[in-house]
Design an enzyme around this catalytic site. Structure first.
Site, PDB file in Angstrom:
ATOM      1  N   CYS A 285       1.195  -0.192  -9.161  1.00 35.45           N
ATOM      2  CA  CYS A 285       1.968   0.442  -8.621  1.00 35.45           C
ATOM      3  C   CYS A 285       3.797   0.456  -8.976  1.00 35.45           C
ATOM      4  O   CYS A 285       4.448   1.373  -9.191  1.00 35.45           O
ATOM      5  CB  CYS A 285       2.701  -0.243  -7.312  1.00 35.45           C
TER       6      CYS A 285
ATOM      7  N   GLY B 278       0.318  -0.751   0.164  1.00 33.41           N
ATOM      8  CA  GLY B 278      -0.584   0.085  -0.448  1.00 33.41           C
ATOM      9  C   GLY B 278       0.905   1.350  -0.265  1.00 33.41           C
ATOM     10  O   GLY B 278       1.777   1.359  -0.211  1.00 33.41           O
TER      11      GLY B 278
ATOM     12  N   GLU C  73       5.391  -3.031   0.686  1.00 36.88           N
ATOM     13  CA  GLU C  73       5.652  -3.031  -1.237  1.00 36.88           C
ATOM     14  C   GLU C  73       4.392  -2.280  -0.822  1.00 36.88           C
ATOM     15  O   GLU C  73       3.673  -1.529  -0.897  1.00 36.88           O
ATOM     16  CB  GLU C  73       5.214  -3.981  -1.416  1.00 36.88           C
TER      17      GLU C  73
ATOM     18  N   VAL D  44       0.146   4.573   5.385  1.00 37.07           N
ATOM     19  CA  VAL D  44      -0.189   3.732   6.107  1.00 37.07           C
ATOM     20  C   VAL D  44       1.120   2.665   6.339  1.00 37.07           C
ATOM     21  O   VAL D  44       1.445   1.986   7.247  1.00 37.07           O
ATOM     22  CB  VAL D  44      -1.412   2.517   5.962  1.00 37.07           C
ATOM     23  N   GLY D  45       2.554   2.772   5.403  1.00 35.66           N
ATOM     24  CA  GLY D  45       3.742   1.577   5.529  1.00 35.66           C
ATOM     25  C   GLY D  45       4.618   1.723   7.197  1.00 35.66           C
ATOM     26  O   GLY D  45       4.541   1.310   7.653  1.00 35.66           O
TER      27      GLY D  45
END
Ligand code: NAD
Length: 473
Positions: free
Chosen positions: A254, A198, A220, A202-203
């Protein structure tokens, strides 16, 4: 179209899932090779028997055409399963390593051992692949797994919540509801590994929470993946490959080309001529009525892109093709913008949508300097006929992956690791790399006690030992 299913009774309470699967991990029930093979084969059967359900759900969430869904979601997962089934015995085998003379006779080995209980948090843009490909690796490595699908792709999440517990062994694999609250609760617990896919914001939350419990992570993430284009002999092939990478899944990939750096006037002109043609070939005169062109995930996402585009068009950028947005229907036409500058809105963050800004640079070195002055992207692409540029690109650009004369397809190879570097991520998976990500590569040493050669290493340290020891290594 499928009706969106409610979360339903199958989505397990997060804490209950952790406690249950932690106990299952301790029982080592997921360890035996035959159990791993059985789960992988069953997963393959689940994909085969429910292909149309999965494709319908992807159509519902992202307007993916069935062929695109097959190509970018189901086929990569099947490839991961087949690859794991083919190589699992080798991967699980002990790998002998050399021992120095001083330790002989002895046996030193590395063996992949399951880490235990792992958590997989998926993103919405490839809502099937980004959950199932890590699941293949985690299961192949003998772990128990909690799967948390993205709530923003609700139809696909609902199918996963329905089918995973039906096909796979629920004692070893659990699907939770997903989303912020569910993940926040999950992240208070220690895991033996977390794989998160994501955005960066939030990572960081996942990384911080994992630090508190010393849980290892694979992150990722994404970033602005550049494409450098120099004058080409095969202009249409170049344009098609860039357009394919950019407009598949309406740009919500991505590793999609985020922007183009055209080196010199000739390359710029070639691109400006060929890209609209490639887009027309793919999606016809009106992409809105093409069955092969997807939709954005939400109205907000469409409005965000529309606002950035409008701001830059007001500020000197020019629309080459596309530009039409119908946020209410989550539609944005494949759009190419020229005359873009580094300070334009489109260049400030990952676009993650079907807008391709083209920037002009004078020299190849200027393009390299532009890329290396920015955070490491998840992928960097080069289109060139010149081997010298190819070598310089590979040497100077740091990115999750570098590709020449192709976009996107590296992500589908089970034989290549997939992951970022720096701002684009931590760690990698796919194929054997995925198996190792979810394994503890455990070293072991066994030494016979028949001959005690170790005595030379024990005190008291005499003059003789001091001379002899270095010669024994
Ligand atoms: P998203 O909104 O689906 O969020 C990702 C996951 O985080 C979801 O499962 C979501 O439920 C969860 N989440 C959201 N808020 C949370 C919180 N506060 N705490 C814990 N979990 C939370 O996806 P996104 O972030 O919009 O994803 C887009 C980004 O992902 C892009 O930057 C893209 O490049 C990147 N991406 C990377 C890869 C890769 O493989 N490297 C693949 C796809 C997308």
């Amino acid at each position: 179209m499928l009706p969106i299913m409610p979360i339903g009774p199958r989505a397990e309470n997060p804490t209950a899932a952790v406690e249950r699967l932690r106990a299952a991990a301790k029982s080592r029930a997921a360890h035996p090779r035959r159990m791993r093979v059985h789960q992988l084969r069953t997963m393959k059967r689940m994909l085969e028997e429910n292909e149309s359900r999965f494709l319908d759900a992807l159509g519902h969430d992202l307007g993916k055409s069935p062929t695109e869904g097959l190509l970018t979601e189901l086929m990569p997962v099947r490839a991961e399963i087949d690859h794991a089934l083919l190589h699992l015995t080798d991967w699980m085998d002990k790998r002998p390593v050399k021992t120095p003379l001083s330790l002989k006779p002895a046996t030193a080995e590395v063996q992949a051992r399951p880490k235990g209980l792992v958590l997989i948090i998926g993103a919405w843009n490839y809502p099937l692949q980004l959950v199932l490909a890590p699941l293949v690796a985690a299961v192949a490595a003998g772990n128990t797994v909690i799967v948390s699908p993205s709530e923003k792709a609700p139809a696909t999440a609902a199918v996963l919540r329905d089918l995973l517990p039906t096909y796979l062994d629920s004692a070893l694999i659990s699907v939770v509801a997903g989303g912020k609250d569910c993940n926040t609760e999950l992240l208070t617990h220690p895991f033996d590994h977390i794989l998160y896919t994501g955005g960066e914001r939030v990572g960081r939350i996942v990384y911080e929470a994992a630090a508190k419990t010393l849980t290892p992570v694979t992150l990722e993430l994404g970033g602005k993946s550049p494409v450098v284009v120099t004058e080409s002999r095969n202009v249409m092939a170049m344009a098609r490959r860039i357009a394919f990478g950019k407009f598949t899944n309406a740009g919500q990939t991505c590793v999609a080309p985020d922007y183009v750096l055209a080196v010199g006037d000739a390359a710029h002109e070639q691109l400006v001529r060929a890209l609209p043609e490639a887009i027309r070939e793919f999606y016809g005169e009106d992409p809105r009525v093409s069955n092969d062109y997807g939709r954005l995930i939400s109205e907000e996402h469409a409005s965000r892109l529309q606002d950035m585009l409008a701001a830059d068009l007001q500020d000197g950028a020019q629309l080459l093709v596309g530009g039409r947005v119908d946020a209410h229907h989550r539609y944005m036409a494949p759009t190419v913008v020229t005359g873009v500058r580094a300070d334009h809105a489109l260049m400030q963050e990952e676009l993650f949508g079907p807008v391709l800004p083209i920037l002009k640079v004078e020299t190849f070195q200027e393009a390299l300097d532009f890329i290396t002055a920015r955070p490491h992207p998840l992928a960097a692409y080069l289109f060139t006929d010149r081997p010298r540029f190819h070598r310089a690109f590979e040497e100077q650009v740091q990115a999750g992956a570098v590709c020449t004369d192709v976009t996107l397809l590296h992500a589908g190879l089970t034989t290549l690791p997939f992951g970022g570097i720096g701002a684009s991520g931590i760690g990698a998976y796919h194929g054997e790399t995925g198996f190792e990500t979810f394994s503890h590569m455990r070293p072991s040493l066994a030494k016979t006690d028949q001959v005690d050669t170790l005595k030379v290493a024990y005190p008291p340290y005499t003059w003789f030992k001091r001379k002899a020891l270095p010669k024994m290594l």
